[in-house]
Design a protein around this motif. Sequence first.
Motif, PDB file in Angstrom:
ATOM      1  N   PRO A 170      97.931  19.895   9.115  1.00  0.00           N
ATOM      2  CA  PRO A 170      98.154  18.556   9.675  1.00  0.00           C
ATOM      3  C   PRO A 170      96.996  17.600   9.447  1.00  0.00           C
ATOM      4  CG  PRO A 170      97.836  20.171  11.416  1.00  0.00           C
ATOM      5  CD  PRO A 170      97.967  20.929  10.141  1.00  0.00           C
ATOM      6  N   ILE A 171      95.805  18.160   9.254  1.00  0.00           N
ATOM      7  CA  ILE A 171      94.673  17.256   9.014  1.00  0.00           C
ATOM      8  C   ILE A 171      94.497  16.980   7.537  1.00  0.00           C
ATOM      9  CG2 ILE A 171      93.320  17.697  11.059  1.00  0.00           C
ATOM     10  CD1 ILE A 171      91.937  19.904   9.399  1.00  0.00           C
ATOM     11  N   GLY A 231      99.785   6.306   7.502  1.00  0.00           N
ATOM     12  CA  GLY A 231      99.930   6.651   8.900  1.00  0.00           C
ATOM     13  C   GLY A 231      99.873   8.135   9.148  1.00  0.00           C
ATOM     14  N   LEU A 241      97.631  11.983   7.987  1.00  0.00           N
ATOM     15  CA  LEU A 241      96.578  12.604   7.200  1.00  0.00           C
ATOM     16  C   LEU A 241      97.127  13.625   6.221  1.00  0.00           C
ATOM     17  CD1 LEU A 241      93.985  13.248  10.028  1.00  0.00           C
ATOM     18  CD2 LEU A 241      93.710  11.650   8.150  1.00  0.00           C
ATOM     19  N   ASP A 276      92.174  20.606  15.632  1.00  0.00           N
ATOM     20  CA  ASP A 276      92.014  20.656  14.175  1.00  0.00           C
ATOM     21  C   ASP A 276      91.239  19.474  13.651  1.00  0.00           C
ATOM     22  OD1 ASP A 276      94.155  22.117  15.157  1.00  0.00           O
ATOM     23  OD2 ASP A 276      94.993  22.368  13.155  1.00  0.00           O
ATOM     24  N   PHE A 277      91.579  18.314  14.206  1.00  0.00           N
ATOM     25  CA  PHE A 277      90.912  17.110  13.730  1.00  0.00           C
ATOM     26  C   PHE A 277      89.410  17.234  13.908  1.00  0.00           C
ATOM     27  CE2 PHE A 277      89.212  12.881  14.807  1.00  0.00           C
ATOM     28  CZ  PHE A 277      89.376  12.291  13.575  1.00  0.00           C
ATOM     29  N   ALA A 284      87.819  19.481  11.423  1.00  0.00           N
ATOM     30  CA  ALA A 284      87.566  18.846  10.131  1.00  0.00           C
ATOM     31  C   ALA A 284      86.368  17.915  10.226  1.00  0.00           C
ATOM     32  CB  ALA A 284      88.804  18.075   9.688  1.00  0.00           C
ATOM     33  N   SER A 312      99.694  21.120  17.391  1.00  0.00           N
ATOM     34  CA  SER A 312      99.626  19.989  16.479  1.00  0.00           C
ATOM     35  C   SER A 312      98.173  19.591  16.310  1.00  0.00           C
ATOM     36  CB  SER A 312     100.427  18.817  17.032  1.00  0.00           C
ATOM     37  OG  SER A 312      99.672  18.157  18.012  1.00  0.00           O
ATOM     38  N   ALA A 313      97.946  18.647  15.462  1.00  0.00           N
ATOM     39  CA  ALA A 313      96.560  18.330  15.156  1.00  0.00           C
ATOM     40  C   ALA A 313      95.943  17.392  16.167  1.00  0.00           C
ATOM     41  CB  ALA A 313      96.466  17.694  13.780  1.00  0.00           C
ATOM     42  N   VAL A 367      95.617  14.404  16.174  1.00  0.00           N
ATOM     43  CA  VAL A 367      94.860  13.294  15.613  1.00  0.00           C
ATOM     44  C   VAL A 367      95.246  12.009  16.322  1.00  0.00           C
ATOM     45  CG1 VAL A 367      94.329  12.015  13.551  1.00  0.00           C
ATOM     46  CG2 VAL A 367      94.837  14.437  13.404  1.00  0.00           C
ATOM     47  N   ARG A 368      96.551  11.830  16.449  1.00  0.00           N
ATOM     48  CA  ARG A 368      97.039  10.622  17.070  1.00  0.00           C
ATOM     49  C   ARG A 368      96.553  10.512  18.519  1.00  0.00           C
ATOM     50  NH1 ARG A 368     100.809   7.561  14.861  1.00  0.00           N
ATOM     51  NH2 ARG A 368     101.334   9.139  13.334  1.00  0.00           N
TER      52      ARG A 368
END
Lengths: 101, 499, 490, 411, 200
Positions: free
Chosen positions: D131-132, D190, D192, E56-57, E60, E139-140, E142-143
Motif C-alpha cells: 500500500p505504500i 491520490g 501511493l 506501514d507509512f 517507509a 491498511s497503510a 497513509v490517509r
Amino acid sequence: MTVPAAWYLVLAAILFGIGALGLLTRRSALIMFMCVELMLNAVNLTFVTFSRTLRDIGGQAAVFFVMVVAAAEVTVGLGIVVSVFRRRNSTSVDELAEMKG
Amino acid sequence: MHSSVWLTLLILVPAIGALLAAAARRREGAAFAVGVTTAVVELVLAIVVTVLYNPHVANAGTFDFVGRWVLAAPFGLAYDVGIDGISVFLVLLSAIVLPLALLGARDRRREPAFVGWLLLLTSATVASFVARDLLMFFLAFELTLVPSYFLVAQWGGPQRARAALKFFVYTFAGSAFLFVGMLYVAFAHQHATGGALSFSYAVLQGTVLPRSTQVWLFLAFAAAFAVKSPIWPFHTWSPVTYAEAPTAGSMELSALLAKLGSYGLLRFAVGLFPLGLADLRPWLATLAVIGILYGSALAAVTPDLKRVVAYSSLAQMGFVTLGVVTGSKIAMVGAVLLMFNHGVITAGLFLVIGFIERRRGTATIADLRGLQGPAPVLAALFTVVMLASIGLPGLSGFVSEFLVLLGAFATHPWWALVATLGVVLAALYLLWAYQRVFHGRATGPNESVADATHAERWVLAPIVVLVVVLGVFPKPVIDRITPSVQQLIVHVAPAGVSK
Amino acid sequence: MSLTIPSIHYLVLLPTLILFGASLLLLVVSALVRRPLRPAAGTAVTVLASVATLVVTVAQWRDIDRHGASTTVAHALALDGFSVVATAVIAVSLGLAALVSHDWMNRARVVGSEYHVLALASAAGAVLMTQANDLIVIFLGLEIMSIGLYVLVAFDRERTRSAEAALKYFLLGSFASAIFVYGAALVYGATGTTNLSSVAYFLGSNVLLRPGLLYAGGALLLVGFAFKVAAVPFHLWSPDVYEGAPTPVTGFMAAIVKVGAFAALLRVLVSALGTQMTTWRPILWVLVALTTVIGASLAIVQRNVKRMLAYSSINHAGFILLGVWSGTVPGASAALFYLATYAPVVVASFAVLTLVGGEGEDRHDVAHYRGLARRQPWLGAALAILLLSQLGVPLTTGFYAKFSVLAAAVDAGGGALAVVALLGAAIATVFYLRWTLTLFAEDEGDVDRVPVPPATAIAIGLGVAVTVVFGLWPGPIAALTQHATLLFTP
Amino acid sequence: MTTFATVDPLFNHGVTWAVLLIVIIKAVVGFAALMGSVTLMIWFERKAISDMQSRIGPQRWGPFGLLQTLADGIKLFFKEDLMPAEADRFVFKLAPYLVLVPALITFSIIPIGGTVTVAGHVIDLQVANPPIGILVMLAMSGISVYGVILAGWSSGSKYPLMSSVRASAQMISYEAALGMTIVTVVLATGSLSTHDIVNAQAHGIWHWNVIRLGIVPFVVFVMAITAELNRPPFDVVEAESELVGGFHTEYSSLRFALFFLAEFMNVITMSAMIVTLFLGGPAGWVPNIPHLRWVFPILWFLAKTTGFAFVYVWFRGALPRFRYDQLMDLGWKRLIPLSLGWMLIVAGFLVNRSWGFLMAALVLVAYIVLTRAFELGDGRRGDVLPTVGERPLPGAVLRAWTDRDSREEEE
Amino acid sequence: MIAATVPDVLVFVTAALLIVVGALGVLAVKNPVHAALSLIMTLFGVAIAFVAQSADFLAAVQVIVYAGAIVVLFLFVIMFLGVDRREHVEVEPLVGQRAFAGIGVVVTVAGIVTLMAKSHWVTGAVAVSGQGTPIVPGSANVREVGTAVFTTYLFAFEATAALLIIAVVGAVLLARRERRRDEIDEATASAAPVTEGSDR
C-alpha cells in the motif's frame, strides 16, 4: 492480531536505555549523537505501539513530528561537530579540555 | 493623635540627605556638610516627635503618629507607621547616634559614599522602628544590611571583607526564617478571615494560632532576631564584625542594629506569639543568661579593645533578652530602657576607642598603656561611659539593669541570680581593661598620645549628659515606656505572662 | 473524504508570525542584497519585531479581557493571560538582547544578519512554548528555540570554546529532548492523547486506578524540563555553556529558555497534571531544595563571572521551581512574576559582562571588575544594582520576585521548603556581595576604561530601570501576573 | 476523487498455500526475468555504444555476441578475490549486497502488466503491491547509497573514499528533487500504490503523467534518477580521470561482478519506474484477441522500458561528464527549486484553477528571488570556479530553465 | 486480545533482535562507521516493528528519512572529517562516572517498565480525544495519518516548517567558512567588478 503491546513497550524501553547509556558513557561526539537517535527511535516505537493499542492515529502522527525533529537536530548537530572539528581536530568530548564540568 | 507625616519625614530626610551626599562627590567636604545638616534636622525631628508623643493615646492601641497606605495589594505591602513608648526612644536613639557617628568618627576616604551609606542606614533603621506592618518592617530590616555591609566592607579593618560577608550572610540566613514565618502568619490570617493578604501588625495580632504553631513561628522569628541581637550562640559574627568595622559602623551596628533584633523580638515575636513565648521562655532565658556569662568571660580575655566592647554588648543584650522574655512588666520596661541606654553607652565606648585608634592606629590592649598620663580628659570621658556600662548606681546603666533584674527575680529567680553575676563580671573586665589601657606608665608611642580635642569633647558631651541625666532622673522615659509595655502585656496576658 | 481544516484564531498566532516572519524577512533580504547586511539592519528589524510583538500582546490581553481564554488550531495553542505575559517577557528580552548584540557584533566585526535571524527564530520557538497546549507542540517549540540557541552559542568563531560549548549544549539538549518526548509518549499511552486540555479532561473525568504509566511519563517530562532549566542535578551543562557562549547570547539564552521552559512546565504540571499534584510535588521538592542550595554553593567557588552567573541562574531556576511547586494559581503567577522580572535583569547583567569581557572575552575574572565602579560610576552602579536585584535586596524587583514565590510556597504549605530555598539565597549572597564589593574596591590604577556603546547602554539602562522602578512600585507587574492565570487550573 | 483498492486482490480470500505458492512463483519469475534482462542489457549497452562509436562490439559468443555477458561473468567468477590490506573486511564484503538488494526490491513493486485470473485467483502482474508502493522505491534508493559509500570507505584507499563521499553527497542532493517529482505524481493520483498509479493512467495517452503533469516532473525525474544511479553524465563518482575506477576500484572477482550487475539492474528498474510513473506503465492499445489480451500490456511495458534503457545508453554515448560543482549546482539550485515549484503549481491546480494560478504567481516570484540570490551567491564566492554556460543536456526546456541567468548576463 | 500467531512472534523476535543487537553495537563498537551500520540495523528493526503494528507509512518514512538521509549524513560527516579510524577515548572525567551512569540508566529503565507493567501497559481511553482518526488494521493508514497531521496536528505541522528552516540556516552558518567584515570588504572590493561577467 500481533504480539502484545507490552513486548514492544519493553523493547522500546530497553532501546531507550541503551541509547541513554551510550550517550552517558561514550566519549565520541558522533556516537553520542547516534545514541540520541536510538533514544528517539525508542520513542517512536512507543508512540506507534500506543497508537495501535489505543486505536488512535495520533500516535503515528506524533512519530512523524519526532522524525522531523530528528532530522533537524542531525542537521544542526553535525554542523556543530564539523565546526568544532575545524577549530580543533577532534570530536571527542573528553578533549574539550578547556572546560571543567 | 499626631500626623504620621512626622515619621515619614524622619524616614525621608536621611534618605534624601544620602542622595544629596552621594551627588556631592565633586567638592571636598560638601558631603560631610550635607550629612551633618541632615543629621541635625533628623535629631530635631526626633526630639520633636519624642516630646510630642502622647503615651496615652487610647484609640490606636498605644501607638501615636499612625498612618497606613496600601502600596501593593498583591503582596500585601503597605506603608504603615506609628510609634509607641517602645519605639519612640529607639527612633530617638537612631537620631542621636547619627550625628555622633558623623562628627566623632568622620572618615575622609570617599566621604560622599561614606556619608551616604550612613544616612541611608539611619533611614532604614528608623523605618524599621516605626513600621507597624510586618512586611514593611522586614523590608527595612533587610535594607539595613546593605549600607551596613558596605560601611564595614569598605571602611573597615584589614579583615573587613570577610567580616562584612559573615555579618551579611548570617543575618540574611537568619531573616530567611523570619520571612517564612511572617508569610505563614499572614496566610494563616488570610485563610482564617478570607480577606486580602495583610501584614499589618494590628491585624495579625488578632490571629488565633494553635500553640504548637506559635512555638514554631516564635522560633522562626527568634532565629532572625537572635542573629541580629545577637543572642548566644548566634553571635559568632558579631565580635569580628564589630572589631573590623570602622568606628561609625561599630557604633551603628552595636547601638542600633543590635537593638533591631531585641526590638523585633519584643514587638513581633512576643507580641504575635505569646503562647510560643510561654513554651519557650525557660530556654530563651537560659540562652540569655549563658550569653551574659559567656560575653563577660570572653570580654575579659580578648586582646582587642573593640572586641571587649563587642563581647560586653553580647552580655548587655543578654540582659535585654532576659528582660524581654521573662515577661514581667518591670523587666520589660527595664529591657526597653536598657536598649536605649546601652545604645548610648556603647556608642560612647566605640567613639572613645575610635579616638584611641585614630591616635595609635590600633585597638589592641597589649599595645596600649598608661594613656591616662598624656590624655587625662579622654581617660575621664572613657571612665564615665564605662562606669555607666558597668551599671554604677547614679548612671543610666544601673537603672535599666536593675529594673531587668528586679523583674526577672520575681519570675525567674535562679536565672536572675546567675545574671547578677554578669554585673559583677562586667565591672571586672571593664575595669581590668581600663587599667591595662590607661593606667601604668606610658612608653613609646603611647607617651605622645594627644588628649581629646575640643571637637571630640563636644561629641562625647551629649553622651555623658545622657548617661548622667538618665541615671538620675529616668522617670519621664519610664513613664512613656510603661503604658506601651502594659498594653503589650495585656495583649499577651492570657498566656500567663504578666506578673 | 474531505478535510475540515481547524479554525485558526490569527491573533494567537500573531506573535509567532511576527517573530518568525521578521526572521525570514532578514534571511531573504540578506540573500538579495549584494553586500552583507550591517548589524544595524538586523538590530532594527529585531527591535521592531519585538516592539510589534509587545503591541500584539496588548491586543491579545484585551481580547482575553473581552472573550476569556481560549484555544485555537484544534486546541494546539492556548490564548490565556499567562501566555500573553510570558510572550511579552520574551519580546522584551529579545529586544534588549538585540541591542546588546548589536554593539557586540560591531566590536567583534561580525557582519550579516544570521545572528538576528537565529535569535528571532529562537524567540519564536520560546513563544510557541508559552502558548503550546499540546505536548507535541511544546516539543517542537522547544526544538525551534534550542536549535537556534545551539547555533548562537557556537557563533563566536574566534574562540574554540564557543563551538565546544555548543557541542556540549547540543548533546545534552538533545538528550533532554529525547527524554521529554519519551515522557510525552508515555503520557500519550496513559491518557490516549497528547493534548493538554484533553489530558486534563481525561484525568479529571477518570480516576486512574493504576497510574504507573502516567507517573513514568510525568517524571520523564519533568526530567526533560529540568535539563532545560538546568535544575540540579541536571545542571551540569549549564556553566560550561554559559561560559563558552558569546556573552550577549548567554544573556539572551538565560532569559528566554527560562521563560519558555517554565511556561511550558507550568502548563504541563498545573494545567494537565494538576490532578496528580500530590505525586509530582515531592519530586519537585527535592529538585527545588537541591537547585537552590547547590546552585548557590557552587557559585561561590567560581572565579569566572560567567560561570558564577550560570550558577546564580541555576539558583534562580530553583526559586522559580518553587513557584511551580506550589501548583496553585498564586504559585503560577509568582513564577511568572519571577520570570518577568528576572529576564530583563539577567539580560542587562550579561550586557555589562559583554562590555567588561572585551574583545576575545578574556576578561571574565572577578578580578577584572576591581574598581569598576570607581572608574565608571554609572556602569559600576548599574551592575551593582543588577547584582543586588538578583540577590533579592528590598526595593528591587528581585525582592518581590522571591517574595511572591516564597509567599505562594508558604501558602501552599511549603514552609520548610521556603526556608531551604532562602538558605540557598543566603549562600548566594556571598558571591553577589563579594562581586559587588570588588566593584567598589581600589583598583590598580592602570586599567583602561571599558567603552560603553549607546545601544548596550540603553539595554543596561532599561534593565536597571525595570528593576528599580518596579522594585519601588511592583504593583503593575504583580497585578498583571496575578491576572495572567492559566487556562486550565485545577 | 476515486478510492483505490490498496490491498492486493490476491489476499482477498485469506492466505492459503495456493496463494503462498503464487507469491513465491511471482518472486522467482520476477528475479529470473530481471537477471535475464540484465545480461541482455549489458549486451545491449555494449552493442549500442559500439554502434555510436562506429565499433563492432561483442560478437564472438553466441549470436551477435549475446552470450558475451555470460562469458564475462564466468571469467570474473574464477578470478582471484583480492582483499586490500587496509580494508575493513566485514563492511568490504557487505557493501556489494547493499547495492544489489535494493535494486532487486525496487523491481518488485513495478506492475509489468494488468491482471490475470488463474484458477479463481486474481493475480496482479507485479511481484508485490504494498500500500505504500512508491515509498519503497524511495526507501530503496536511500539504501543503495550505503553500498556505494561503504564500498568506497571500506576499501581503505584514498580514491574510493573520495568517490564515496562524492556519491553520498550526490545521492542525497538528488533524492530531494526525486522525492518531490514523485510527490507530484502521487498528488495527481491520490495513492501511493504503483498499481493505482498505472491504473490512473490507463485511459489513453492524455492521462499519462508525463503529459498530465506537464513535462517538467518527467524531465526532472529522469535527470534525478540518472544522478541517483551514478550513470553518465552524472558519473563523477567513478570518474576514471580523477578517481581511478571510482568506489569499486579495489573490488575484484565476484564482488566486482555484483556491482556491475547492480548497476545494470538499476538501469532496467529505473527505466521501468519511469514508465510506471509517467508513461502509463503497461497501458497501451490492446487488440481484442481472446485469451491473449493479458499479453499486450506486458509487451507495451517491455517496449517502453526498452526504449528508456536505450535513452540511458544514449546518454552515456552522447554526453560528457559533469564537473562535481556543476553537478551539485544543478541539483540544488535548479532541480530542487524547479520540482518544488512545479509541485506547488500542480497542487494548486488540483484544488481549482484560481489556486493554480495563484501558486504559479507565487512560484514565479520565488523564482525571481532565487535567481537573484543565486547570482549574488556566486558573486560572493570569490574562490570557486565559474560555472560553465552550455550545459550538455538534452532537452531545450531544461536548458532554458537552467541557463537563463547566464544568458541574461551575456546580453 | 487474540493470541499472537507464530509468524507474528517470529516478526517480533526478528525486529527485537535487530533492534537490540544494533543498539548494543552502537553502544559498544569503536569505529564510528560500524556504529552507524549498527544504527541502521536498529532502524530497520524499528521499521519492521512499525510494519508489524500496521504503521506501514511510518516504516517507509523511517527508512527514507533515517536510513536514507540521517545516517548517510552521519557517514558523510565521518568520512569528511576522517574521524573513522580512531576514537580519542578512555579518559574518565569523573571517577566511577560510567558505572554510575550504567546503574542510573538500568534503574530508570527498570522503573519505567515496572510502572508500565503495574498500570497494565496502557491506561488511556481508546481514542479519547475524539479528534484522532482510528486506525484500520491491515491498511497503510497513509490517509489517516495525513488527516491527523492536517487537522489535529495542523499547528505542529506548520511549526515543523519553522523548525526545518532554522535548522538549515543554522547548519549552513555553522559549516560555512568564517569571514569577518574586513575580509568581506576585501573580497567584495576585488569581486565586485568580476560579478558582472563572472559566469564566463
